[in-house]
Design a protein around this motif. Structure first.
Motif, PDB file in Angstrom:
ATOM      1  N   ARG A  45       0.813  -1.220   0.000  1.00 35.41           N
ATOM      2  CA  ARG A  45       0.000   0.000   0.000  1.00 35.41           C
ATOM      3  C   ARG A  45       0.846   1.270   0.000  1.00 35.41           C
ATOM      4  O   ARG A  45       0.476   2.271  -0.603  1.00 35.41           O
ATOM      5  CB  ARG A  45      -0.966  -0.010   1.183  1.00 35.41           C
ATOM      6  N   GLY A  46       1.998   1.256   0.682  1.00 32.28           N
ATOM      7  CA  GLY A  46       2.873   2.426   0.646  1.00 32.28           C
ATOM      8  C   GLY A  46       3.400   2.679  -0.749  1.00 32.28           C
ATOM      9  O   GLY A  46       3.407   3.816  -1.229  1.00 32.28           O
ATOM     10  N   ASP A  50       2.561   5.933  -3.553  1.00 32.33           N
ATOM     11  CA  ASP A  50       3.599   6.619  -4.319  1.00 32.33           C
ATOM     12  C   ASP A  50       3.366   6.431  -5.812  1.00 32.33           C
ATOM     13  O   ASP A  50       3.606   7.333  -6.622  1.00 32.33           O
ATOM     14  CB  ASP A  50       4.982   6.083  -3.917  1.00 32.33           C
ATOM     15  N   TYR A  51       2.883   5.256  -6.179  1.00 29.91           N
ATOM     16  CA  TYR A  51       2.644   4.953  -7.591  1.00 29.91           C
ATOM     17  C   TYR A  51       1.581   5.869  -8.185  1.00 29.91           C
ATOM     18  O   TYR A  51       1.789   6.482  -9.234  1.00 29.91           O
ATOM     19  CB  TYR A  51       2.222   3.491  -7.760  1.00 29.91           C
ATOM     20  N   VAL A  52       0.436   5.973  -7.522  1.00 29.47           N
ATOM     21  CA  VAL A  52      -0.630   6.804  -8.074  1.00 29.47           C
ATOM     22  C   VAL A  52      -0.288   8.289  -7.985  1.00 29.47           C
ATOM     23  O   VAL A  52      -0.806   9.109  -8.750  1.00 29.47           O
ATOM     24  CB  VAL A  52      -1.985   6.532  -7.394  1.00 29.47           C
ATOM     25  N   ALA A  97      13.732   1.870  -3.183  1.00 25.85           N
ATOM     26  CA  ALA A  97      13.478   2.712  -2.012  1.00 25.85           C
ATOM     27  C   ALA A  97      12.319   2.172  -1.181  1.00 25.85           C
ATOM     28  O   ALA A  97      12.252   2.402   0.035  1.00 25.85           O
ATOM     29  CB  ALA A  97      13.204   4.144  -2.453  1.00 25.85           C
ATOM     30  N   HIS A  98      11.401   1.460  -1.816  1.00 24.62           N
ATOM     31  CA  HIS A  98      10.265   0.867  -1.111  1.00 24.62           C
ATOM     32  C   HIS A  98      10.555  -0.570  -0.682  1.00 24.62           C
ATOM     33  O   HIS A  98       9.633  -1.287  -0.264  1.00 24.62           O
ATOM     34  CB  HIS A  98       9.019   0.900  -1.995  1.00 24.62           C
ATOM     35  N   VAL A 208      -9.710   8.242  -1.576  1.00 24.47           N
ATOM     36  CA  VAL A 208     -10.444   7.574  -2.666  1.00 24.47           C
ATOM     37  C   VAL A 208      -9.652   6.367  -3.149  1.00 24.47           C
ATOM     38  O   VAL A 208     -10.184   5.263  -3.314  1.00 24.47           O
ATOM     39  CB  VAL A 208     -10.692   8.542  -3.841  1.00 24.47           C
ATOM     40  N   VAL A 209      -8.356   6.575  -3.375  1.00 26.42           N
ATOM     41  CA  VAL A 209      -7.493   5.488  -3.836  1.00 26.42           C
ATOM     42  C   VAL A 209      -7.478   4.344  -2.837  1.00 26.42           C
ATOM     43  O   VAL A 209      -7.624   3.171  -3.191  1.00 26.42           O
ATOM     44  CB  VAL A 209      -6.049   6.011  -4.092  1.00 26.42           C
ATOM     45  N   ALA A 210      -7.324   4.678  -1.565  1.00 22.62           N
ATOM     46  CA  ALA A 210      -7.295   3.664  -0.523  1.00 22.62           C
ATOM     47  C   ALA A 210      -8.626   2.924  -0.440  1.00 22.62           C
ATOM     48  O   ALA A 210      -8.670   1.700  -0.267  1.00 22.62           O
ATOM     49  CB  ALA A 210      -6.954   4.302   0.822  1.00 22.62           C
TER      50      ALA A 210
END
Length: 215
Positions: A45-46, A50-52, A97-98, A208-210
Motif C-alpha cells: 500500500r505504501g 507513491d505509484y498513483v 526505495a520501497h 479515494v485510492v485507498a
C-alpha cells in the motif's frame, strides 16, 4: 471491489505461489489505459500511494507503453535493471526505495486490448528466477482465461461517469487532466469529485485510492 473478488484473490494467490513471490497486486485497465480497481497485499500500500502520486508516469511497464505490443510478461531485473534501460531507471530506484528487490508484471487482454494486470514483487535482496519467468509465461493463458470480467459500473453507488472519474483519480490524474480526458468542464469535474467523496465517505483523493483498493 469487483463483483467476483474471490476469483481475483484466487488468481493472485495462484500467481504468487507459482512464482514464489513475496507480494501481489491486481488491477484493471480501462479503454484509455488508466489503471483502476486495485486489489493488493497490505505491504504494497505504501508503494501504491507513491505509484498513483507520481510513479505511474515513469513506469516502464504501464499499459500505456505496452498497448501496441503483444508482451504478456515483463520483469524489472531482466528488462530494466540488467540491460540498464534508461527509461526505467527512476522506476527501479523508487522500487528499491520501497524495499522491492524485483517485480514481474503479467498483462491480460480481451480482443487485443490490455484490460488487466498482475504485479508480483520480491523483497530487497531477492529476484525473480529464470524458472519463475518461464512459469509465468506458461501460466499466463490459464490465469487470463479464468479472470472474471470487470465489475459493473454501479459499485459503491457511483454512476458510470463517477466511476470514470474515480479511475482517473486512481491513475494520479489532476482535475484538469480529468476534464481534458472526459471532455467536460473543470467545474463539472469538481462536482463529480465532491459527490464521489460523499458516496465513498472520504475526505480527499488519497482516501479515494485507498477506499477503492480495499473494495
Amino acid at each position: 471491489m469487483s463483483s467476483t473478488p474471490h476469483a481475483v484473490a484466487a488468481a493472485m494467490h495462484f500467481a504468487k505461489t507459482l512464482l514464489h513471490a513475496g507480494s501481489c497486486a491486481f488491477y484493471r485497465v480501462d479503454a484509455d489505459c488508466n489503471l483502476h480497481d486495485f486489489h493488493m497485499d497490505e505491504d504494497l500500500r505504501g508503494f501504491h500511494r507513491d505509484y498513483v502520486g507520481r510513479l505511474h508516469e515513469v513506469d516502464p511497464f504501464h499499459a500505456r507503453r505496452l498497448r501496441h505490443t503483444d508482451r504478456t510478461v515483463s520483469c524489472l531485473s531482466a528488462d530494466v535493471v540488467r540491460p540498464r534501460a534508461p527509461e526505467g531507471a527512476a522506476y527501479a530506484a523508487a522500487c528499491a526505495a520501497h524495499g522491492i528487490g524485483d517485480m514481474v508484471e503479467l498483462f491480460f487482454r480481451r480482443e487485443g486490448r490490455i484490460t488487466a494486470g498482475l504485479c508480483l514483487t520480491w523483497p530487497a535482496g531477492r529476484a525473480a528466477r529464470p524458472g519463475d519467468l518461464a512459469a509465468a509465461r506458461a501460466a499466463h493463458a490459464y490465469i487470463e482465461f479464468n479472470l472474471p470480467p470487470a465489475a459493473a459500473a454501479d459499485d459503491h453507488g457511483l454512476t458510470a461517469r463517477e466511476q470514470e472519474v474515480v479511475g482517473l483519480i486512481c491513475a494520479g490524474r489532476t482535475n484538469r487532466d480529468i476534464a481534458d480526458a472526459l471532455a467536460i468542464s473543470l467545474a463539472t469535474v469538481k462536482t463529480h469529485v465532491i459527490h464521489i467523496f460523499e458516496k465513498l465517505g472520504v475526505e480527499n483523493r488519497a482516501s479515494v485510492v485507498a477506499r477503492m483498493a480495499r473494495g
